[in-house]
Design a protein around this motif. Structure first.
Motif, short mmCIF file in Angstrom:
data_model
loop_
_atom_site.label_atom_id
_atom_site.label_comp_id
_atom_site.label_asym_id
_atom_site.label_seq_id
_atom_site.Cartn_x
_atom_site.Cartn_y
_atom_site.Cartn_z
N VAL A 46 19.28 60.39 43.76
CA VAL A 46 19.69 60.62 45.15
C VAL A 46 18.52 60.35 46.08
O VAL A 46 17.40 60.78 45.83
N VAL A 47 18.81 59.64 47.17
CA VAL A 47 17.87 59.50 48.27
C VAL A 47 18.53 60.09 49.51
O VAL A 47 19.65 59.71 49.87
N TRP A 48 17.85 61.03 50.13
CA TRP A 48 18.36 61.71 51.32
C TRP A 48 17.88 60.98 52.58
O TRP A 48 16.71 60.67 52.70
N THR A 49 18.79 60.75 53.51
CA THR A 49 18.40 60.14 54.79
C THR A 49 18.01 61.20 55.81
O THR A 49 17.36 60.90 56.80
N GLU A 58 19.84 54.20 56.03
CA GLU A 58 20.79 54.18 54.92
C GLU A 58 20.62 52.90 54.10
O GLU A 58 20.66 52.92 52.87
N LYS A 59 20.41 51.78 54.79
CA LYS A 59 20.18 50.51 54.10
C LYS A 59 18.87 50.57 53.31
O LYS A 59 18.82 50.17 52.14
N ILE A 60 17.83 51.11 53.92
CA ILE A 60 16.54 51.23 53.24
C ILE A 60 16.67 52.14 52.02
O ILE A 60 16.12 51.85 50.95
N ALA A 61 17.40 53.24 52.16
CA ALA A 61 17.60 54.15 51.03
C ALA A 61 18.30 53.44 49.88
O ALA A 61 17.89 53.55 48.72
N ALA A 62 19.36 52.68 50.19
CA ALA A 62 20.08 51.95 49.15
C ALA A 62 19.18 50.91 48.50
O ALA A 62 19.16 50.78 47.27
N GLU A 63 18.42 50.20 49.31
CA GLU A 63 17.52 49.19 48.76
C GLU A 63 16.45 49.80 47.86
O GLU A 63 16.07 49.21 46.85
N SER A 64 15.98 50.99 48.19
CA SER A 64 14.99 51.65 47.33
C SER A 64 15.61 52.03 45.99
O SER A 64 14.95 51.94 44.95
#
Length: 178
Positions: A46-49, A58-64
């Protein structure tokens, strides 16, 4: 979760989430249990925004998550940025709260949807005819408040059958997710 658990090739699923509140955490846990019900070795990162609306974050979180090896992305946020990021990386995606297949024509799997219109219509009618009473309401699949979007093209008939089986058991009470 079942659809994501069947779609992952490496058992690594990423989840972009807004805020660490009970509703979101419960959703992540239910999703994880669904994925693990068909693929016990699945892990969900999980990455929290820490924001209810941040398309760039949100895009950066998904890319990470994709860079960390996740081959399926899911989310508890309302923009299609994670879905689009997954598509751009050749990964699969589960959307959230609205149909998002247009953002990932190849990798979109499905999305949970909420149809509050049914509840609103019933409640407004009761208010208008004087029969409305205050109540705690937590709708679900049994009253069609909660549903899934159409399945994407890569979802197999086997996976669709597993989802329908789980749905029927949730509705009849024989499957309690937690």
């Amino acid at each position: 979760g079942i659809v994501a658990g069947k779609a992952t090739k490496n058992g690594q699923i990423g989840y972009v989430a807004a805020m660490a509140i009970p509703e979101v955490i419960r959703g992540i846990n239910a999703f994880t249990l669904g994925a693990q019900s068909v693929n016990p070795d699945v892990t969900v990162q999980v990455v929290w925004t820490n924001s209810w609306y941040d398309p760039t974050g949100e895009k950066i979180a998904a890319e990470s998550l994709l860079a960390a090896g996740c081959d399926v992305i899911s989310q508890h946020i309302d923009t299609a940025e994670p879905v689009a990021a997954a598509e751009a990386h050749g990964a699969f995606a589960v959307g959230y709260d609205s149909p998002m297949g247009d953002s990932a024509p190849n990798g979109y799997l499905t999305a949970p949807l909420w149809n509050w219109g049914t509840y609103y219509a019933k409640t407004i009618k009761a208010a208008m005819d004087g029969t409305w009473k205050a109540e705690s309401y937590w709708g679900g699949m049994e009253d069609e408040i909660v549903m899934l979007d159409a399945f994407g093209p890569s979802v197999t008939d086997e996976t669709k059958a597993l989802v329908e089986e789980a749905k029927a058991k949730i509705i009849d009470g024989s499957l309690i997710v937690f």
